[in-house]
Design an enzyme around this catalytic site. Sequence first.
Site, PDB file in Angstrom:
ATOM      1  N   ARG A 263      48.441  58.778  40.826  1.00 19.02           N
ATOM      2  CA  ARG A 263      48.300  59.580  39.616  1.00 19.02           C
ATOM      3  C   ARG A 263      46.996  59.344  38.860  1.00 19.02           C
ATOM      4  NH1 ARG A 263      53.058  59.538  40.729  1.00 19.02           N
ATOM      5  NH2 ARG A 263      52.735  57.315  40.990  1.00 19.02           N
ATOM      6  N   THR A 264      46.716  58.087  38.593  1.00 19.81           N
ATOM      7  CA  THR A 264      45.556  57.808  37.736  1.00 19.81           C
ATOM      8  C   THR A 264      44.262  58.248  38.424  1.00 19.81           C
ATOM      9  OG1 THR A 264      46.762  55.927  36.854  1.00 19.81           O
ATOM     10  CG2 THR A 264      44.421  56.020  36.365  1.00 19.81           C
TER      11      THR A 264
ATOM     12  N   LYS B 250      33.693  42.835  51.914  1.00 18.35           N
ATOM     13  CA  LYS B 250      32.820  41.935  52.678  1.00 18.35           C
ATOM     14  C   LYS B 250      32.441  40.702  51.860  1.00 18.35           C
ATOM     15  CE  LYS B 250      30.301  45.833  54.732  1.00 18.35           C
ATOM     16  NZ  LYS B 250      28.990  46.492  54.620  1.00 18.35           N
TER      17      LYS B 250
ATOM     18  N   ARG C 175      39.681  50.433  38.298  1.00 22.75           N
ATOM     19  CA  ARG C 175      41.001  49.801  38.392  1.00 22.75           C
ATOM     20  C   ARG C 175      40.846  48.561  39.262  1.00 22.75           C
ATOM     21  NH1 ARG C 175      46.816  52.229  39.828  1.00 22.75           N
ATOM     22  NH2 ARG C 175      46.574  52.801  37.647  1.00 22.75           N
TER      23      ARG C 175
ATOM     24  N   HIS D 129      46.273  49.323  30.363  1.00 23.52           N
ATOM     25  CA  HIS D 129      46.159  50.639  30.995  1.00 23.52           C
ATOM     26  C   HIS D 129      46.071  51.647  29.839  1.00 23.52           C
ATOM     27  CE1 HIS D 129      46.212  53.734  33.821  1.00 23.52           C
ATOM     28  NE2 HIS D 129      47.280  53.450  34.534  1.00 23.52           N
TER      29      HIS D 129
END
Lengths: 304, 156
Positions: free
Chosen positions: A53-54, A81, A102, A130
């Site tokens: 969703r986000t 890496k 995020r 959030h």
Amino acid sequence: MNWFNRDIITIENFSREELEHLFNIADKYMNIKFKDSLKGKIIANLFLEPSTRTRVSFEVAAKRLGAEVVNVTGEYASIKKGESLYDTLKMLDSYCDLIIIRSPIEGSAQFAADICEHPVINAGDGTLNHPTQAMIDLYTIKNTFNRLDKLNIGVYGDLKYGRAVVSFILAISKYDNKIYAISPEQLKIRNEIKDELLNKGVKIEEFTNLEHVISELDVLYVTRLQKERFVDLAEYERVRGSYKLDLKSLEKSKPNMIVMHPLPRVEELTYELDSTSKQAYFRQAKFGIPLRMAILSLIFGVEV
Amino acid sequence: MKVTKIKNGTVIDHIPAGKALSVLSLLELTGKEGYTIALVMNVKSRKLGIKDVVKVENLEINPNLLNRLALIAPEATINIIRDYKVYEKRKIALQDVVENILKCNNPTCISRQYNEPIISSFRVISKKPLKLKCNYCMRYLNESEVIEQIVERSKF
């Protein structure tokens, strides 16, 4: 009121007036499919944790405003890496006009804002914040009740690890509401959040049994057990299934009570609720688009 | 036991008993720097009952480093000695923000990531009892955790 070029790190940094302004802009975007007001802007979507969703709603919101979006995911980024987040952000900051991040690491978004020249939006950092989800949550309540205060708000489930629910609690406590924090003993709100709320004089009470309070609630915000945050999976198995919302558990609820959920759901919310009038979570998810369009246009300082 | 006076240097008095090694650790004195250091533990004190004392010869300790002592020895008194006399009494004060001394106890805090160029940063929420809050992940660090970290570092 200053949204222009602003970082969005935590909901706590936003006043009621600023949120009100955002909601007014979001109202205007509710029926706008496309505008090219952000044409020429390039937005980085740096997602180091899974998201549907986000990530998608930020991308759709950006594209509906005419911006280009570059998606960088944990699986394919050089972080895999061993490259530092610092170097990754330095690059994105030099390539793009805004960074959405995020990360499973708490404080990543603040760190990003500290080192990037372009605005940073926190799309979730570990168990912490959030903020844009909290803005959507408030908008959903306002859209339903036509007010954001004098409501009995229940938050139900994993209140310890869930960043969406913690941000929601911090957001809704900006208004005069009573908060019922309902969770199994092991998943109660963390002390630092509880202290923050108590210091602000927020009316909050803790419960372990939903049945005892369900008849008093106007809003029930359910949250998923955050499996990925448990250090000890045996502990996760112990609390798994310790709470669930189904039709039976809503029998004594007020007729106009709504059930919210930031989604994804796993097993805490049964599908039988989807077709009831109390279901507000799909509406809540849908509001992600106009709300995030409003956020982007305010940060870039463009007109609706 | 008698500890002789120092000609030049710093005397840190009124350290809570048993904390002298932690004080040296906080002041980044390992003994390898070459300074003559006298460390007296469990001395009778009118003010504290028993106390520790640290004397460092030929070093006037930087006030910024001294302020760190407020984390574990808030009542310590500092005398700068020149030619056997007290030249200056320095006060220590716990700053509002404590940076780069302690580490956050949350392993998933950004300040704990080994490959990031970042220093730890805490806001002092309460001085007595000591309570700090991480400026990145907002987790608390309480007095016993602070002491534990400093004691751990002083095991050299």
